[in-house]
Design an enzyme around this catalytic site. Structure first.
Site, PDB file in Angstrom:
ATOM      1  N   LYS A   1      63.757  79.909  69.481  1.00  0.00           N
ATOM      2  CA  LYS A   1      64.510  80.908  68.724  1.00  0.00           C
ATOM      3  C   LYS A   1      63.700  81.374  67.501  1.00  0.00           C
ATOM      4  CE  LYS A   1      67.723  79.686  65.953  1.00  0.00           C
ATOM      5  NZ  LYS A   1      68.844  79.162  65.184  1.00  0.00           N
TER       6      LYS A   1
ATOM      7  N   LYS B   1      64.102  80.964  60.474  1.00  0.00           N
ATOM      8  CA  LYS B   1      63.579  80.939  59.101  1.00  0.00           C
ATOM      9  C   LYS B   1      62.697  79.729  58.884  1.00  0.00           C
ATOM     10  CE  LYS B   1      68.181  82.353  57.514  1.00  0.00           C
ATOM     11  NZ  LYS B   1      69.437  81.842  57.024  1.00  0.00           N
TER      12      LYS B   1
ATOM     13  N   LYS C   1      68.867  70.023  63.939  1.00  0.00           N
ATOM     14  CA  LYS C   1      68.510  70.060  62.516  1.00  0.00           C
ATOM     15  C   LYS C   1      68.210  68.673  61.962  1.00  0.00           C
ATOM     16  CE  LYS C   1      70.265  74.435  60.921  1.00  0.00           C
ATOM     17  NZ  LYS C   1      71.177  75.177  60.049  1.00  0.00           N
TER      18      LYS C   1
HETATM   19  P1  TYM Z   1      72.519  81.446  59.862  1.00  0.00           P
HETATM   20  O1  TYM Z   1      72.452  81.658  58.399  1.00  0.00           O
HETATM   21  O2  TYM Z   1      71.579  80.463  60.473  1.00  0.00           O
HETATM   22  O3  TYM Z   1      72.284  82.822  60.602  1.00  0.00           O
HETATM   23  C1  TYM Z   1      73.023  83.977  60.252  1.00  0.00           C
HETATM   24  C2  TYM Z   1      73.373  84.770  61.509  1.00  0.00           C
HETATM   25  O4  TYM Z   1      72.175  85.140  62.202  1.00  0.00           O
HETATM   26  C3  TYM Z   1      72.262  84.739  63.567  1.00  0.00           C
HETATM   27  N1  TYM Z   1      70.913  84.389  64.020  1.00  0.00           N
HETATM   28  C4  TYM Z   1      70.328  84.942  65.090  1.00  0.00           C
HETATM   29  N2  TYM Z   1      70.751  85.878  65.958  1.00  0.00           N
HETATM   30  C5  TYM Z   1      69.899  86.228  66.947  1.00  0.00           C
HETATM   31  N3  TYM Z   1      68.669  85.696  67.105  1.00  0.00           N
HETATM   32  C6  TYM Z   1      68.199  84.758  66.244  1.00  0.00           C
HETATM   33  N4  TYM Z   1      66.983  84.255  66.389  1.00  0.00           N
HETATM   34  C7  TYM Z   1      69.045  84.342  65.180  1.00  0.00           C
HETATM   35  N5  TYM Z   1      68.910  83.442  64.167  1.00  0.00           N
HETATM   36  C8  TYM Z   1      70.058  83.494  63.478  1.00  0.00           C
HETATM   37  C9  TYM Z   1      73.168  83.506  63.539  1.00  0.00           C
HETATM   38  O5  TYM Z   1      73.728  83.257  64.802  1.00  0.00           O
HETATM   39  C10 TYM Z   1      74.195  83.936  62.510  1.00  0.00           C
HETATM   40  O6  TYM Z   1      75.183  84.748  63.105  1.00  0.00           O
HETATM   41  N6  TYM Z   1      76.538  78.554  60.497  1.00  0.00           N
HETATM   42  C11 TYM Z   1      76.091  79.907  60.296  1.00  0.00           C
HETATM   43  C12 TYM Z   1      76.652  80.551  59.052  1.00  0.00           C
HETATM   44  C13 TYM Z   1      78.144  80.493  58.911  1.00  0.00           C
HETATM   45  C14 TYM Z   1      79.082  81.290  59.609  1.00  0.00           C
HETATM   46  C15 TYM Z   1      80.359  80.915  59.101  1.00  0.00           C
HETATM   47  C16 TYM Z   1      78.947  82.269  60.586  1.00  0.00           C
HETATM   48  C17 TYM Z   1      78.846  79.682  58.068  1.00  0.00           C
HETATM   49  N7  TYM Z   1      80.185  79.950  58.157  1.00  0.00           N
HETATM   50  C18 TYM Z   1      81.534  81.511  59.584  1.00  0.00           C
HETATM   51  C19 TYM Z   1      80.131  82.854  61.058  1.00  0.00           C
HETATM   52  C20 TYM Z   1      81.391  82.473  60.559  1.00  0.00           C
HETATM   53  C21 TYM Z   1      74.576  79.905  60.160  1.00  0.00           C
HETATM   54  O7  TYM Z   1      73.983  78.916  59.832  1.00  0.00           O
HETATM   55  O8  TYM Z   1      74.001  81.126  60.321  1.00  0.00           O
END
Ligand code: TYM
Length: 340
Positions: A200, A203, A116
């Site tokens: 991957k 967004k 990032k």
């Molecule tokens: P974030 O907002 O980037 O993504 C949300 C969830 O979607 C999953 N994800 C994917 N799964 C499969 N294929 C993909 N291409 C893909 N892109 C995203 C992510 O793995 C995630 O589960 N740090 C985390 C948010 C967070 C969190 C937490 C998660 C903050 N605190 C506590 C679990 C527990 C994040 O940025 O997810």
């Protein structure tokens, strides 16, 4: 001291706009399933979102949109606690304690920070660097035992486990924090870009054709699947061959994720054929499943009052648990609190 419940789930999604089928298959679909057997907390992690620049008005809208997506996808706000992270200050308080527990070396190893921050590391916010500590706080403030996430969050989960262990050890409070288990479904935990099977689905990809958004209309979904990269071959008949062509493997994973039909059955059905029928069937399935969800998200977004009510209800329930944990942590760490 409150006892550890052995069946608590916490997960979160950033309100950074344009949720896609990777988020849905890798995370949200699992959340819905887990509600049946676990006590669940589903958070909209707005404080994580501001580790990179956000427009305040859009952030607010995106926060409501994640709430709407949770509900439209089948999360029942009466059963599960749905709330936004910044409404519970105990997350940030625990994150500060964890800033003092986590070692710099541990954070330096985080690949997501490197991805990032890119080349301009000096210019990244310090929030982006300590982001995994806040994520650990999100999880451990509820003493969550299980965390459903996509594969890209695995390393952060491992760090969370290290933090929990170090805290328990340093402060001689064995078992205070549980060591949470990730719930990661192998095949759909890493949905790849429709344009490049080595990247991957994300967004932040500049090309909208690389992803299917949960707000896409049916004709856009059909168009994107039609354009999705495959190969100049027919569908191979062996999984070993398929695994070598990541774009095909990815489309099969998406198909299996939506249809819940196993990959080997799908391979058997389409082997030896070119990809037009496969793609037509795949877009039918995606459209079928997403159409009601998309419509419901759009409908809920017209009713801000209802969404705010759900978030407030979630905040009230979450704060009870979170406050209890943070009080215990302050006690353990030796931070003085004058009870009034
Ligand atoms: P974030 O907002 O980037 O993504 C949300 C969830 O979607 C999953 N994800 C994917 N799964 C499969 N294929 C993909 N291409 C893909 N892109 C995203 C992510 O793995 C995630 O589960 N740090 C985390 C948010 C967070 C969190 C937490 C998660 C903050 N605190 C506590 C679990 C527990 C994040 O940025 O997810």
């Amino acid at each position: 001291m409150s006892e550890i419940k052995n069946n608590t789930v916490l997960s979160g999604v950033q309100p950074s706009g344009d949720l896609h089928i990777g988020n849905y298959l890798g995370a949200i679909k699992n959340f819905v399933r887990l509600q049946k057997d676990y006590s669940c907390f589903f958070c909209i992690v707005d404080l994580h979102a501001i580790t990179v620049k956000q427009d305040p008005k859009i952030l607010r809208k995106n926060t409501l949109e994640v709430a709407a997506t949770y509900i439209a996808s089948g999360i029942d706000p009466k059963k599960s606690v749905v709330f936004n992270q910044s409404s519970i200050s105990a997350h940030s308080e625990l994150a500060w304690i964890f800033n003092c527990v986590t070692r710099m070396g541990w954070l330096n190893r985080m690949t997501q920070f490197k991805d990032k921050a890119g080349k301009d590391k000096e210019n990244a916010s310090s929030g982006l660097f300590i982001y995994p500590n806040l994520m650990a706080a999100d999880i451990l403030i509820y003493k969550a035992t299980h965390v459903p996430v996509g594969n890209d969050q695995k390393q952060h989960l491992e760090l969370t486990r290290d933090i929990a262990q170090k805290f328990n050890r340093d402060f001689k409070c064995e078992n205070f924090f549980p060591i949470p288990e990730p719930i990661i479904d192998n095949d759909i935990s890493r949905i790849m870009s429709l344009k490049d099977g080595t990247q991957k689905m994300s967004k932040s990809d500049l090309s909208e054709n690389s992803r299917i958004s949960l707000l896409d209309e049916s004709d856009e979904i059909i168009k994107k699947i039609k354009k999705a990269k495959t190969a100049d071959t027919v569908m191979p008949d062996k999984i070993e061959e398929i695994l070598k062509i990541s774009e095909i493997n990815n489309l099969l994973n998406i198909y299996a994720g939506f249809s819940e039909v196993q990959k080997d059955i799908l391979i058997d059905k389409y082997k030896g054929q070119n990809f037009s029928k496969f793609k037509a069937d795949l877009s039918d399935i995606i459209v079928d499943q997403l159409k009601p969800i998309t419509a419901e998200i759009k409908k809920l977004m017209q009713d801000e009052g209802y969404l705010l009510e759900i978030l407030l209800e979630g905040q009230n329930k979450a704060s009870e648990v979170a406050q209890k944990t943070i009080n215990e942590v302050y006690d353990i760490v030796g931070l003085l609190r004058n009870e009034t």
